[in-house]
Design an enzyme around this catalytic site. Structure first.
Site, mmCIF file in Angstrom:
data_model
loop_
_atom_site.group_PDB
_atom_site.id
_atom_site.type_symbol
_atom_site.label_atom_id
_atom_site.label_comp_id
_atom_site.label_asym_id
_atom_site.label_seq_id
_atom_site.Cartn_x
_atom_site.Cartn_y
_atom_site.Cartn_z
ATOM 1 C CE LYS A 34 13.076 -39.162 24.901
ATOM 2 N NZ LYS A 34 13.447 -40.113 25.946
ATOM 3 N NE ARG A 129 17.139 -40.101 32.402
ATOM 4 C CZ ARG A 129 16.935 -40.396 31.119
ATOM 5 N NH1 ARG A 129 17.774 -39.953 30.196
ATOM 6 N NH2 ARG A 129 15.907 -41.130 30.748
ATOM 7 C CE1 TYR A 251 34.244 -17.759 8.376
ATOM 8 C CE2 TYR A 251 32.548 -19.447 8.504
ATOM 9 C CZ TYR A 251 32.917 -18.132 8.291
ATOM 10 O OH TYR A 251 31.975 -17.190 7.996
ATOM 11 C CG MET A 299 24.619 -19.828 10.646
ATOM 12 S SD MET A 299 24.345 -18.100 11.059
ATOM 13 C CE MET A 299 25.372 -17.902 12.501
HETATM 14 C C1 LIG Z 1 13.501 -41.430 25.564
HETATM 15 C C2 LIG Z 1 12.961 -42.502 26.430
HETATM 16 C C3 LIG Z 1 12.579 -43.747 25.876
HETATM 17 C C4 LIG Z 1 12.808 -44.105 24.434
HETATM 18 O O1 LIG Z 1 14.161 -44.451 24.231
HETATM 19 P P1 LIG Z 1 14.703 -44.926 22.800
HETATM 20 O O2 LIG Z 1 16.125 -45.286 23.042
HETATM 21 O O3 LIG Z 1 14.572 -43.758 21.884
HETATM 22 O O4 LIG Z 1 13.867 -46.074 22.367
HETATM 23 C C5 LIG Z 1 11.968 -44.647 26.724
HETATM 24 N N1 LIG Z 1 11.784 -44.379 28.033
HETATM 25 C C6 LIG Z 1 12.168 -43.213 28.579
HETATM 26 C C7 LIG Z 1 11.938 -42.969 30.039
HETATM 27 C C8 LIG Z 1 12.778 -42.243 27.812
HETATM 28 O O5 LIG Z 1 13.174 -41.088 28.368
#
Ligand SMILES: *Cc1c(COP(=O)(O)O)cnc(C)c1O
Length: 353
Positions: A34, A129, A251, A299
């Protein structure tokens, strides 16, 4: 010459980290790609991870790209489908979908065509979640089982504390209890659970961060587990300044010299994905030697302490994170986690393999 910043993506390291996951489990491996493969590039990461048994991601268009590139593994949409149009693509490209809510079952009910969809029923075992509450799982399971469009049902959940002291036992017990009456593959483990809790492995593990060579644990280094960093963000010093005691830097004058010293100006800033909130002292490497960030990140530029590095100057290589400088250390100093730094790399940073 182009601006000297670059992200080097070590595809051999990615492949080698997959082998470490492979050796740690007999379950099938769903490589999590992802967020553009945690900032590493979707298709190039998939290529290095081609031996994975499946890929998990968010965006249906990315899943379609993978299918069209020839990947035949299970492709799992971690948030499932969002509307009826998605369902048509899911069927056409044989994508697997997380089903986490009643509204998704309603969409399935309204889906006109017959199909053979593989769904991953998500159980909320305590993270709160996504997923059906334990008391709602039977109902959802029933609806999916009798559904003409559903082929296989995998049972999944996600841990909130696999990397923390609290661990997984509470969620694992609840999940096992809730799904005990059902057949079907099980999937629970993220990287932390894969590495630490074999009892969670089930049929599919879902590693993400470990594949990219970062440790999911605050107190265990990636290196000690044999993981190799995949992304190295580096740039060069493009100017230097000599400071006198009392001179301020950048800054807001966030850093003030208490003696004469020399600093380097590095071609890297928050528009490249370096965290603006990184404080004075955040680790950095110049010509292979550890030193530190000074002043507020701009930046396009940031400041590095050259007091102990008399040989360093314009053109010196600066590693922001990666090879020789674990990204976890930079993340911890900046009050975040390696995941966020990787994902935040911006499109303007040239990638080299
Ligand atoms: C992102 C995610 C993972 C992977 O988690 P890591 O900590 O990066 O290994 C596994 N399962 C779900 C549902 C996730 O959203």
């Amino acid at each position: 010459m182009p601006r000297p910043i670059q992200a080097h993506i070590d595809l051999n390291a990615l492949e080698s980290n997959l082998h470490i996951a492979r050796r740690a489990t007999s379950a099938r491996i769903m490589a999590v790609i992802k967020a553009n493969a945690y900032g590493h590039g979707l298709l190039r990461a998939a290529e290095a991870l081609a031996e994975a048994d499946g890929f998990a991601l968010l965006d249906i268009q990315d899943a379609v790209r993978l299918r069209e590139a020839g990947y035949r593994q299970t492709l799992l949409l971690l948030e499932g489908f969002f509307d009826a149009q998605d369902l048509a693509l899911v069927a056409e490209y044989d994508l697997s979908c997380v089903v986490h809510s009643v509204w998704q079952i309603a969409l399935l009910d309204a889906y006109p065509r017959r199909a053979a969809l593989d769904v991953w029923l998500k159980v909320n075992s305590g993270m709160n979640r996504l997923g059906f509450a334990p008391g709602r799982v039977a109902e959802a399971m029933e609806a999916l089982r009798r559904h003409a469009a559903v082929r296989e049902i995998t049972l999944m959940s996600h841990f909130s504390d696999a990397d923390e002291a609290r661990g997984v036992s509470g969620q694992l017990e609840l999940f096992n209890e809730v799904v005990s009456a059902y057949r079907g593959a099980r999937s629970l483990a993220n990287s932390a659970a894969l590495l630490r809790y074999p009892a969670t492995h089930g049929d599919w593990v879902r590693p993400g961060i470990m594949l990219y060579g970062a440790s999911p644990f605050a107190e265990v280094s990636a290196q000690s587990m044999g993981l190799k960093p995949v992304m190295t963000l580096s740039s060069r010093i493009i100017a230097t300044q000599d400071l006198s005691a009392g001179d301020r830097v950048g800054y807001g004058g966030l850093f003030c010299a208490d003696r004469a010293m020399r600093i380097g100006i590095v071609a890297c800033g928050y528009a490249d994905g370096y965290p603006r909130h990184a404080p004075n002292g955040t680790p950095m490497r110049v010509d292979g030697q550890q030193t530190q960030l000074l002043g507020r990140v701009s930046m396009d530029m940031l400041y590095v302490d050259l007091s102990a590095l008399p040989q360093a100057g314009v053109g010196s290589e600066v590693v922001l994170w990666g090879a020789g400088l674990p990204i976890e250390l930079v993340a911890a100093a900046a009050g975040t986690i390696s995941y966020e730094l990787m994902c935040a790399l911006t499109a303007r940073v040239p990638v080299r393999m």
